[in-house]
Design an enzyme around this catalytic site. Sequence first.
Site, PDB file in Angstrom:
ATOM      1  N   CYS A   1       0.888  -1.195   0.056  1.00  0.00           N
ATOM      2  CA  CYS A   1      -0.023  -0.098  -0.064  1.00  0.00           C
ATOM      3  C   CYS A   1       0.956   1.422  -0.074  1.00  0.00           C
ATOM      4  CB  CYS A   1      -0.840  -0.062   1.298  1.00  0.00           C
ATOM      5  SG  CYS A   1      -0.053  -0.046   2.720  1.00  0.00           S
TER       6      CYS A   1
ATOM      7  N   GLU B   1      -1.745   1.236  -4.721  1.00  0.00           N
ATOM      8  CA  GLU B   1      -1.590  -0.307  -4.341  1.00  0.00           C
ATOM      9  C   GLU B   1      -0.911  -0.886  -5.318  1.00  0.00           C
ATOM     10  OE1 GLU B   1      -2.859  -2.876  -0.876  1.00  0.00           O
ATOM     11  OE2 GLU B   1      -3.459  -0.470  -1.265  1.00  0.00           O
TER      12      GLU B   1
END
Length: 361
Positions: A319, A353
């Site tokens: 992330c 992401e």
Amino acid sequence: MTASYSQQLQEKVERITTQFAPFNPPTLQVFQSPEQHFRMRAEFRLWHTENDLFYAMFERAEDAKQKNVVRVDDFPIADQSINQLMPILLAELKALPILSNRIFEADFLATLSGEMLVTLIYHRKLDADWEIAAKALAEKLNIQIMGRSRGQKVIIGNDYVVEQLNVHGRTFKYKQIESSFTQPNAVVCQHMLDWACDAATDAEKDLLELYCGNGNFTLPLSLKFNRVLATELAKSSVYAAQWNIEQNQIENIEVARLSAEEFTQAYQGERSFRRLQEANIDIQSYDFSTVFVDPPRAGIDDQTLQLLQGFERIIYISCNPDTLADNLKTLCQTHHITQFALFDQFPFTHHVESGVVLQKM
């Protein structure tokens, strides 16, 4: 796709492609998001005026010390079910002083499967009259309701929803507990799960998963391996993962309540943990070929990175591209990248992401 979404996604693609060029990855795979109604969570302040009550968010003023109140009547990035419920819930709150008195926040947790949990947060103690009114409202709107105030939590129905995600033609059920981490963009999450399972094609032996959370990736990946050992430190996430494993009738997963650092110590024989003994988990009985990691934004610690270097294959979901790039400086000493992906989990923001598959050289 509108030009604005295309443009912001292309900017992310160019930024990530440039940032990771030193690692010589293959062509970036891009998984886009719906432009609207992609977010399964939404949190709003409830703003009181002399004669009104409305949803609100804040934007920073030119003076960085101040924030401006912005009225929110709809929220296009949130799931359609949240947008449909927002005005209905607000009208009910306005009509019932027992529910609106000193309320200051409403949080929505929706699912693709149609379930909804609403958390109402107050600056006052919730009494029996509030509970009666909240129960009637939950039944009327067919939702779960949780009331919170300082030191108090009142559950009307359940404190969770059950999501259903489709991966490679199979539907998996996930308990998603209020206030616990879940993937906010369910459509992109399904892309991520499909991608991870494709990355595990031709897998052999056993899988180690670090930072497993509620078992989001664990469940579908378990179908690709003989056995899976998944680790997670947070008790609520371990509980949810175990519930999910049982509900999905999967029998080849064990969950160890360990941090990544603790697993490294246990695996290398540096420490023994009563938690493993109580769960009757023998780490040394596993024959790992692949490790899957989805770490927090801070990335992976140095000791765990050294452990990962011993695995034949690493599937890494990140992330935070900055910590991923930093971790790759170590991992690419022993591995090379065979797959590289971008998942637009957070459209119209800077956040990215990403995923890489690394094969030992």
